[in-house]
Enzyme design. Structure first.
Site, PDB file in Angstrom:
ATOM      1  N   SER A 133      40.334  37.903  47.379  1.00 29.15           N
ATOM      2  CA  SER A 133      40.810  39.359  46.806  1.00 29.15           C
ATOM      3  C   SER A 133      41.214  39.943  48.224  1.00 29.15           C
ATOM      4  O   SER A 133      42.236  39.874  49.030  1.00 29.15           O
ATOM      5  CB  SER A 133      39.607  39.886  46.198  1.00 29.15           C
TER       6      SER A 133
ATOM      7  N   ASP B 206      44.191  37.407  35.946  1.00 27.37           N
ATOM      8  CA  ASP B 206      43.486  38.210  37.065  1.00 27.37           C
ATOM      9  C   ASP B 206      44.032  39.643  36.939  1.00 27.37           C
ATOM     10  O   ASP B 206      44.937  40.073  36.717  1.00 27.37           O
ATOM     11  CB  ASP B 206      43.791  37.960  38.580  1.00 27.37           C
TER      12      ASP B 206
ATOM     13  N   HIS C 274      39.998  37.001  38.010  1.00 27.97           N
ATOM     14  CA  HIS C 274      39.829  37.222  39.433  1.00 27.97           C
ATOM     15  C   HIS C 274      38.355  36.348  39.731  1.00 27.97           C
ATOM     16  O   HIS C 274      38.585  35.895  40.936  1.00 27.97           O
ATOM     17  CB  HIS C 274      39.404  38.707  39.419  1.00 27.97           C
TER      18      HIS C 274
END
Length: 697
Positions: free
Chosen positions: A549, A634, A669
């Site tokens: 991330s 995501d 995610h």
């Protein structure tokens, strides 16, 4: 310069050719700069050509990783073999019930259960079990399944829970009648937080915007009726969450941006009453509140960078009525405050380590809960009962498996309730963890947490995995990992860098790694890597780095800056297309993050972000071997960021090192949702890294 060679050469004679993404002309003028983006077309998720390209990348990754499939399978079996497949969480009491989760052998998801408390509210394992949610049955037929949270009504007769079946982190609210086991007709999309009123029929919930995913609206819903909007937050940098206070006296609405917050309270017994702001909203003031017996305990950063705790009457909570309970300390950050009937618990962080301090209202004295490991992770966990006399904590360290313990709030005595069993045996004395300190280029001391199996040689030959995050004020905690044992047992050293951008060393640590100081995050990481090489913990051709991330942004930035320093990179769901994301205010989360990264409509901020954005700074040069992983659904970092990054990197890089893109076409995610599927993903990633170190077994 160190030669960047891969044990999986991309262009071996018998290797398939990598996918070459088509280019399409696109340009835009930003602050006088003409910006081109040949891979903009990959942002159209609904275009079959995009899906075809991602599938081609997956097929290429599978072909290129065929040689490591046996090792990946072996690692999966190893990790699965260490797992306690039949498992039970420590029951936690709420009212007259104890709630817990359990896993069944071979099943991907937990079963949420409860039992009536026995005599003196003690846990009675012979009381009949009531299954609240069987997530395995609920997940049948779904590629992805997650329950974000579950909330029992005050009278324990109804259950609100939220589910996601795509990985996009848009959760739908459901209500279950626990007496009949049937679902009620009430259902609401995009719910992010929930709180029950005391009447057992009114629910407050926050809902996110369908496009921006900002939690900007609070609703009140009486079961059987349509929701009524109670509050709308118009300022794009703020989002909200709602919860009930531990004593059930108030509905608490927390409204926050990166640098400013506001709390509003509503008596839980008056669901149609008015939300009242505690301290209003003042730019730069962040605070949180806990209620006890008509008094508020406020954690505030007013005149206190690392926060302090004050107490004030509920009726008059303004600063002139404050009485200080915990003074500000430049070396100690107040992270959380928990109020109970007889005690107050303050979670603090100092030197990248957590501790708990417990205040007794009866004796007006403090007790401090600390731990002995040189590096560790300690946090509060499910202590829900208002009248609790023990504070439940979760503890682990790089050599200590996750442990649940109760701290007697009167005496400070600790009782271990459960420690995760590593099946097959685990001897912590075979491993060692250490705290290291690196002097960054500007003289700041940066902490590292290291763990390895004893016997490792510190002559530069050891394979080393260096990971970090460094954004949003989120600290990097030194945790235990069953998966990681497979690396440690193969001689790999694992190091976490507590770089600026988190709050590992307090609020200033975050300030010095955000906005116009963001490059400190990258410099700290590079300086940590240089230190580990200099001190012969490893060498560049044995050093692999990992981040996800915003930690994926870190990966992209540092390999642009110092590609020769790293042999390999695993970038997970990486935030690498910074400018195209931050210039598009219609994308999820963008405007809310101006206070973290900067507002690129302002030229100074634009120029600074442009100078480190990984996608925008790819050059024609050699790069390390790279594995980039993402999820099609995501919502935090859109799939197209890593897809575009890999496409451009493949066109620009001058080396023959491996460059693989692996997209989970049914997740978001967080990757795969089931516990075995998640292990399988992790095993593949580790097998790839081990292969880069030349470790084949």
């Amino acid at each position: 310069m160190i030669a960047l060679t891969s044990t999986l050469p991309a262009f071996a004679a018998d290797s398939p050719a990598p996918p070459v993404a088509a280019t399409a002309a696109w340009q835009e003028t930003r602050h006088g700069e003409v910006v081109t983006d040949d891979y903009r077309w990959l942002q159209k998720k609904e275009d079959p050509k995009v899906i075809a390209h991602l599938n081609a990348e997956n097929a290429y990754t599978e072909a290129m990783a065929a040689d490591i499939a046996p090792l990946s399978d072996k690692l999966f079996a190893e990790i699965k073999g260490r797992m306690q497949e039949v498992d039970l969480s420590v029951p936690a009491r709420v009212g007259k019930y104890y709630y817990y989760n359990r896993f069944e052998a071979g099943k991907q998801y937990p079963v949420n259960c409860r039992r009536l408390a026995g005599a003196n509210l003690a846990y009675d394992d012979k009381a009949p079990e009531e299954i609240l949610l069987n997530q395995n049955e609920m997940a049948e037929g779904q590629k992805f399944f997650a329950v974000a949270g579950s909330f029992v009504s005050p009278d324990a007769s109804l259950l609100v829970y939220t589910t996601d079946t795509t990985g996009y982190r848009q959760f739908e609210l459901h209500v279950k009648d626990l007496k009949t086991g049937k679902l009620l007709a009430d259902s609401v999309p995009r719910v992010t937080s929930v709180a029950w009123a005391l009447d057992n029929k009114t629910i407050f919930f926050t809902q996110e915007d369908a496009t921006t995913k900002r939690s900007d609206r609070l609703f009140r819903m009486t079961l059987g009726s349509q929701p009524v909007e109670v509050y709308h937050e118009p300022v794009e940098q703020f989002s909200m969450q709602v919860e009930a206070s531990r004593d059930r006296k108030f509905i608490v609405l927390d409204i926050g941006a990166t640098d400013t917050s506001e709390v509003r309270l509503l008596p839980a017994g008056q669901p149609k009453g008015e939300l009242r702001s505690v301290l209003g909203r003042e730019k730069g003031h962040r605070y949180g509140v806990e209620h006890r017996n008509g008094e508020l305990f406020i954690s505030t950063n007013k005149d206190a960078k690392n926060f302090r705790v004050v107490r004030a009457p509920l009726a008059t909570p303004g600063p002139k009525f404050w009485k200080e309970l915990v003074k500000h300390d430049q070396a100690v950050m107040v992270r959380e405050v928990d109020a109970f009937r007889d005690f107050l618990v303050v979670m603090e962080k100092s030197n990248a380590l957590n501790r708990a301090r417990i205040y007794s209202f009866k004796t007006k004295s403090w007790k401090t809960v600390q731990f002995d490991d040189p590096v560790y992770m300690a946090a509060r966990t499910r202590t829900a009962a208002w009248d609790a006399t023990s504070y439940r904590m979760a503890y682990q360290s790089p050599v200590t498996p996750p442990t649940v313990l109760d701290v007697d709030m009167a005496s400070g005595a600790r009782t271990v309730l459960k420690r995760v069993e590593v099946v097959g045996g685990y001897d912590p004395t075979l491993y060692e963890s250490k705290r290291l300190w690196v002097t960054a280029r500007d003289g700041v001391k940066v902490p590292l947490s290291a763990v390895y199996k004893k016997g490792v040689k510190f002559d530069g030959s050891a394979p080393l995995l260096l990971g970090s995050y460094g954004s949003y004020g989120i600290p990097t905690d030194a945790n235990f990992s069953i998966n990681r044992l497979s690396l440690l047992d193969r001689g790999v050293i694992y190091v976490q860098a507590h770089i600026r951008g988190g709050t590992d060393m307090g609020e200033t640590w975050h300030d010095d790694g955000m906005l116009m100081k963001k490059k400190n995050t990258f410099y700290d990481f590079i300086d940590a890597a240089d230190y580990l090489v200099k001190e012969k913990w490893t060498s560049p051709n044995r050093l692999i780095i990992q981040g996800g991330s915003a930690g994926g942004l870190l990966m992209g930035a540092v390999v642009n800056m110092r590609p020769e320093l790293f042999h390999g990179v695993h970038a997970a769901v990486p935030f690498v297309d910074v400018m195209n994301t931050m210039m598009d205010a219609t994308l999820p989360l963008t405007t809310g993050e101006y206070l973290e990264w900067g507002n690129p409509t302002e030229k100074a901020a634009y120029d600074y972000m442009r100078s480190y954005s990984p996608y925008d700074n790819i050059e024609r040069k050699a790069y390390p071997a790279m594995l980039v992983t993402t999820g099609l659904n995501d919502s935090q970092v859109m799939y197209w960021e890593p897809a575009k990054y890999v496409a451009k990197l493949r066109a620009y890089k001058t080396d023959t090192n491996a460059l693989l893109l692996k997209t989970n076409m049914g997740a978001g995610h967080g990757g795969a949702s089931g516990r075995y599927n998640a292990v399988k993903e992790g095993a593949f990633n580790m097998a790839w890294m081990l292969s880069q170190w030349g470790i084949k077994e």
